[in-house]
Design a protein around this motif. Sequence first.
Motif, PDB file in Angstrom:
ATOM      1  N   TYR A 288       0.828  -1.204   0.000  1.00 35.46           N
ATOM      2  CA  TYR A 288       0.000   0.000   0.000  1.00 35.46           C
ATOM      3  C   TYR A 288       0.870   1.266   0.000  1.00 35.46           C
ATOM      4  O   TYR A 288       0.600   2.229  -0.732  1.00 35.46           O
ATOM      5  CB  TYR A 288      -0.894   0.031   1.235  1.00 35.46           C
ATOM      6  CG  TYR A 288      -1.869  -1.117   1.356  1.00 35.46           C
ATOM      7  CD1 TYR A 288      -2.672  -1.515   0.281  1.00 35.46           C
ATOM      8  CD2 TYR A 288      -2.007  -1.792   2.567  1.00 35.46           C
ATOM      9  CE1 TYR A 288      -3.587  -2.549   0.422  1.00 35.46           C
ATOM     10  CE2 TYR A 288      -2.917  -2.832   2.713  1.00 35.46           C
ATOM     11  CZ  TYR A 288      -3.697  -3.203   1.636  1.00 35.46           C
ATOM     12  OH  TYR A 288      -4.598  -4.225   1.779  1.00 35.46           O
ATOM     13  N   GLU A 289       1.900   1.281   0.851  1.00 38.35           N
ATOM     14  CA  GLU A 289       2.767   2.454   0.942  1.00 38.35           C
ATOM     15  C   GLU A 289       3.590   2.630  -0.331  1.00 38.35           C
ATOM     16  O   GLU A 289       3.770   3.762  -0.815  1.00 38.35           O
ATOM     17  CB  GLU A 289       3.697   2.317   2.147  1.00 38.35           C
ATOM     18  CG  GLU A 289       2.988   2.385   3.484  1.00 38.35           C
ATOM     19  CD  GLU A 289       3.861   1.867   4.612  1.00 38.35           C
ATOM     20  OE1 GLU A 289       4.371   2.696   5.378  1.00 38.35           O
ATOM     21  OE2 GLU A 289       4.019   0.626   4.726  1.00 38.35           O
ATOM     22  N   ALA A 290       4.101   1.530  -0.863  1.00 38.94           N
ATOM     23  CA  ALA A 290       4.885   1.609  -2.090  1.00 38.94           C
ATOM     24  C   ALA A 290       4.040   2.133  -3.249  1.00 38.94           C
ATOM     25  O   ALA A 290       4.476   2.995  -4.025  1.00 38.94           O
ATOM     26  CB  ALA A 290       5.450   0.225  -2.429  1.00 38.94           C
ATOM     27  N   ASP A 291       2.822   1.635  -3.355  1.00 38.60           N
ATOM     28  CA  ASP A 291       1.926   2.068  -4.426  1.00 38.60           C
ATOM     29  C   ASP A 291       1.539   3.536  -4.254  1.00 38.60           C
ATOM     30  O   ASP A 291       1.500   4.300  -5.230  1.00 38.60           O
ATOM     31  CB  ASP A 291       0.680   1.186  -4.434  1.00 38.60           C
ATOM     32  CG  ASP A 291      -0.310   1.572  -5.512  1.00 38.60           C
ATOM     33  OD1 ASP A 291      -0.067   1.236  -6.693  1.00 38.60           O
ATOM     34  OD2 ASP A 291      -1.328   2.222  -5.193  1.00 38.60           O
ATOM     35  N   ALA A 299       4.385   8.173 -10.999  1.00 45.43           N
ATOM     36  CA  ALA A 299       4.850   6.944 -11.641  1.00 45.43           C
ATOM     37  C   ALA A 299       3.976   5.788 -11.177  1.00 45.43           C
ATOM     38  O   ALA A 299       2.838   5.980 -10.729  1.00 45.43           O
ATOM     39  CB  ALA A 299       6.325   6.707 -11.301  1.00 45.43           C
ATOM     40  N   ARG A 300       4.488   4.585 -11.251  1.00 44.94           N
ATOM     41  CA  ARG A 300       3.757   3.394 -10.825  1.00 44.94           C
ATOM     42  C   ARG A 300       4.772   2.323 -10.456  1.00 44.94           C
ATOM     43  O   ARG A 300       5.990   2.493 -10.652  1.00 44.94           O
ATOM     44  CB  ARG A 300       2.835   2.887 -11.940  1.00 44.94           C
ATOM     45  CG  ARG A 300       3.560   2.484 -13.220  1.00 44.94           C
ATOM     46  CD  ARG A 300       2.606   1.857 -14.231  1.00 44.94           C
ATOM     47  NE  ARG A 300       3.218   1.581 -15.514  1.00 44.94           N
ATOM     48  CZ  ARG A 300       3.962   0.522 -15.821  1.00 44.94           C
ATOM     49  NH1 ARG A 300       4.233  -0.398 -14.888  1.00 44.94           N
ATOM     50  NH2 ARG A 300       4.455   0.353 -17.035  1.00 44.94           N
ATOM     51  N   LEU A 301       4.272   1.210  -9.924  1.00 41.36           N
ATOM     52  CA  LEU A 301       5.120   0.048  -9.696  1.00 41.36           C
ATOM     53  C   LEU A 301       5.244  -0.746 -10.985  1.00 41.36           C
ATOM     54  O   LEU A 301       4.288  -0.825 -11.766  1.00 41.36           O
ATOM     55  CB  LEU A 301       4.529  -0.838  -8.601  1.00 41.36           C
ATOM     56  CG  LEU A 301       4.345  -0.214  -7.223  1.00 41.36           C
ATOM     57  CD1 LEU A 301       3.714  -1.221  -6.270  1.00 41.36           C
ATOM     58  CD2 LEU A 301       5.673   0.288  -6.667  1.00 41.36           C
ATOM     59  N   THR A 341       6.177  -5.367  -6.846  1.00 42.26           N
ATOM     60  CA  THR A 341       5.664  -5.174  -8.196  1.00 42.26           C
ATOM     61  C   THR A 341       4.149  -5.082  -8.105  1.00 42.26           C
ATOM     62  O   THR A 341       3.549  -5.426  -7.090  1.00 42.26           O
ATOM     63  CB  THR A 341       6.041  -6.326  -9.135  1.00 42.26           C
ATOM     64  OG1 THR A 341       5.262  -7.495  -8.816  1.00 42.26           O
ATOM     65  CG2 THR A 341       7.534  -6.664  -9.027  1.00 42.26           C
ATOM     66  N   GLN A 342       3.511  -4.650  -9.180  1.00 43.14           N
ATOM     67  CA  GLN A 342       2.057  -4.563  -9.178  1.00 43.14           C
ATOM     68  C   GLN A 342       1.410  -5.886  -9.573  1.00 43.14           C
ATOM     69  O   GLN A 342       0.185  -5.956  -9.700  1.00 43.14           O
ATOM     70  CB  GLN A 342       1.585  -3.462 -10.127  1.00 43.14           C
ATOM     71  CG  GLN A 342       1.904  -3.673 -11.585  1.00 43.14           C
ATOM     72  CD  GLN A 342       1.265  -2.621 -12.470  1.00 43.14           C
ATOM     73  OE1 GLN A 342       0.284  -2.885 -13.155  1.00 43.14           O
ATOM     74  NE2 GLN A 342       1.831  -1.427 -12.455  1.00 43.14           N
ATOM     75  N   SER A 343       2.215  -6.944  -9.692  1.00 44.30           N
ATOM     76  CA  SER A 343       1.705  -8.241 -10.153  1.00 44.30           C
ATOM     77  C   SER A 343       1.200  -9.086  -8.986  1.00 44.30           C
ATOM     78  O   SER A 343       1.914  -9.309  -8.006  1.00 44.30           O
ATOM     79  CB  SER A 343       2.797  -9.021 -10.893  1.00 44.30           C
ATOM     80  OG  SER A 343       3.208  -8.320 -12.045  1.00 44.30           O
ATOM     81  N   SER A 344      -0.020  -9.565  -9.120  1.00 48.32           N
ATOM     82  CA  SER A 344      -0.547 -10.520  -8.151  1.00 48.32           C
ATOM     83  C   SER A 344       0.208 -11.826  -8.278  1.00 48.32           C
ATOM     84  O   SER A 344       0.624 -12.234  -9.374  1.00 48.32           O
ATOM     85  CB  SER A 344      -2.041 -10.754  -8.399  1.00 48.32           C
ATOM     86  OG  SER A 344      -2.779  -9.580  -8.195  1.00 48.32           O
ATOM     87  N   THR A 401      11.383  -4.638   2.467  1.00 50.87           N
ATOM     88  CA  THR A 401      10.618  -4.418   1.246  1.00 50.87           C
ATOM     89  C   THR A 401      10.585  -2.942   0.891  1.00 50.87           C
ATOM     90  O   THR A 401      10.297  -2.086   1.722  1.00 50.87           O
ATOM     91  CB  THR A 401       9.184  -4.941   1.413  1.00 50.87           C
ATOM     92  OG1 THR A 401       8.627  -4.430   2.639  1.00 50.87           O
ATOM     93  CG2 THR A 401       9.167  -6.460   1.476  1.00 50.87           C
ATOM     94  N   GLY A 402      10.896  -2.638  -0.370  1.00 53.98           N
ATOM     95  CA  GLY A 402      10.891  -1.274  -0.866  1.00 53.98           C
ATOM     96  C   GLY A 402      10.291  -1.225  -2.258  1.00 53.98           C
ATOM     97  O   GLY A 402       9.428  -2.035  -2.607  1.00 53.98           O
ATOM     98  N   LEU A 403      10.760  -0.288  -3.069  1.00 57.56           N
ATOM     99  CA  LEU A 403      10.164  -0.167  -4.407  1.00 57.56           C
ATOM    100  C   LEU A 403      11.131   0.475  -5.373  1.00 57.56           C
ATOM    101  O   LEU A 403      12.043   1.203  -4.997  1.00 57.56           O
ATOM    102  CB  LEU A 403       8.875   0.661  -4.365  1.00 57.56           C
ATOM    103  CG  LEU A 403       9.020   2.179  -4.242  1.00 57.56           C
ATOM    104  CD1 LEU A 403       7.823   2.869  -4.901  1.00 57.56           C
ATOM    105  CD2 LEU A 403       9.163   2.610  -2.789  1.00 57.56           C
ATOM    106  N   ARG A 404      10.890   0.187  -6.639  1.00 57.54           N
ATOM    107  CA  ARG A 404      11.537   0.817  -7.780  1.00 57.54           C
ATOM    108  C   ARG A 404      10.436   1.345  -8.679  1.00 57.54           C
ATOM    109  O   ARG A 404       9.435   0.641  -8.932  1.00 57.54           O
ATOM    110  CB  ARG A 404      12.407  -0.200  -8.536  1.00 57.54           C
ATOM    111  CG  ARG A 404      13.261   0.386  -9.649  1.00 57.54           C
ATOM    112  CD  ARG A 404      13.958  -0.748 -10.401  1.00 57.54           C
ATOM    113  NE  ARG A 404      14.837  -1.517  -9.549  1.00 57.54           N
ATOM    114  CZ  ARG A 404      16.150  -1.338  -9.427  1.00 57.54           C
ATOM    115  NH1 ARG A 404      16.739  -0.382 -10.124  1.00 57.54           N
ATOM    116  NH2 ARG A 404      16.868  -2.098  -8.635  1.00 57.54           N
ATOM    117  N   LEU A 405      10.552   2.558  -9.155  1.00 56.02           N
ATOM    118  CA  LEU A 405       9.504   3.168  -9.949  1.00 56.02           C
ATOM    119  C   LEU A 405       9.532   2.728 -11.409  1.00 56.02           C
ATOM    120  O   LEU A 405      10.582   2.375 -11.955  1.00 56.02           O
ATOM    121  CB  LEU A 405       9.618   4.695  -9.901  1.00 56.02           C
ATOM    122  CG  LEU A 405       9.440   5.356  -8.531  1.00 56.02           C
ATOM    123  CD1 LEU A 405       9.675   6.859  -8.654  1.00 56.02           C
ATOM    124  CD2 LEU A 405       8.055   5.054  -7.960  1.00 56.02           C
TER     125      LEU A 405
END
Length: 409
Positions: A288-291, A299-301, A341-344, A401-405
């Motif tokens: 939720y926070e990453a998104d 941007a997006r995941l 990632t945004q992938s289920s 856990t983090g994120l890349r745009l």
Amino acid sequence: MPMPDLRQRYEAVRQRTLKLAEPLSAEDACVQSMSDASPAKWHLAHTTWFFETFVLGSQPPFDADFRVLFNSYYQQVGDRHPRAQRGLLTRPSLARVFDYRAAVDERIHALLTQHTPQPVVELVELGLQHEQQHQELLLTDIKHLLSCHPLWPAYQPLQATAAEAPPPAAPAWLPVASGLREIGHVGEGFAFDNERPRHQVFLPGCEIASRPVNNAEFLQFVEAGGYAQPQWWLAEGWDWCCAQQLAHPWYWRRASQPGQTVAGWQEFSLHGALPLDGRRPVSHLSYYEADAYARWAGARLPTEAEWEVAWAKAMALQSGLQALHPAGTAGDGLGQVWEWTQSSYAPYPGFRIADGAVGEYNGKFMVNQYVLRGGSCLTPPGHTRASYRNFFPASARWQMTGLRLARDG
């Protein structure tokens, strides 16, 4: 893998787990700080249970009660002690668990000195990969436990480091061209069943950031009031954020002496409380926070297919995306994070669950979870690859856990 090499690898992996447990007292090793985490003693026993159950299953057990106490989620094996009550297992003692590990190790070594059928060799390798997963879990679980202490004690002291690294450059945007691509494990090396089969996907084209989002960048979202602005959040994520009364990432706190910290913030690490380092990738974020941050940043995941194709392209060019695995040390130094990632988390086309209880390893969790890619500074050396599919529910944030745009091309 030749048997001498497998024996050496078995010994190295098993010894590394013991090494990770050395800084812990018996009290540290027994406590369970939340239902998602497990006591270190349970990790030590469960990884041993895996070898005893699936590799030595025909031999008499070390202790028949352990079959229930240290089963995790294998329904076909039999009864299990409730996950949320693992911290109540004050017995067996930690010393008894170490005896259990030694006894099973002795039998595995004896097995590997004989002619070992290939299916057994594959189970031993699966057990080693499983233990490496638990090595990272052991560290993140003990980190959560120590964070519950009011003094934020250290798991181990911070070692002296080399000269301070310069601030990271602004991320570049790496193009991923549209077209048919292949993803999934390829080659003869180990892979979990959820990484197969290799298959084609169509990508519409995008750009992916050359590095993960760091603390300094995420701090801008925090100080801009991002946790109080519903327009950036998925509806379920906003409800979760409000229910948890969140205003910043896990393990961040305002420092009591702001002048001695970066931007007045501290971050809890395995080395205790440290000044928030703006260069480090932001970590311990939920999906939720990453998104929400990605939306705020315009941007997006990435999808997991975009992530894997970008990784393969960058490795082929030996430029672009940073290497996925840093030093692999048991600490929170400058390094990478598992990237949402945004992938289920779902089966690849043609995926089949293996027969028997070992088939419960991955397939039955393919619902209500999201895929993460990469690896973290706590991931054991050699345990990352382009096709690796980690997965957690959207609210999970106790892992690295983090994120890349990403953004549309």
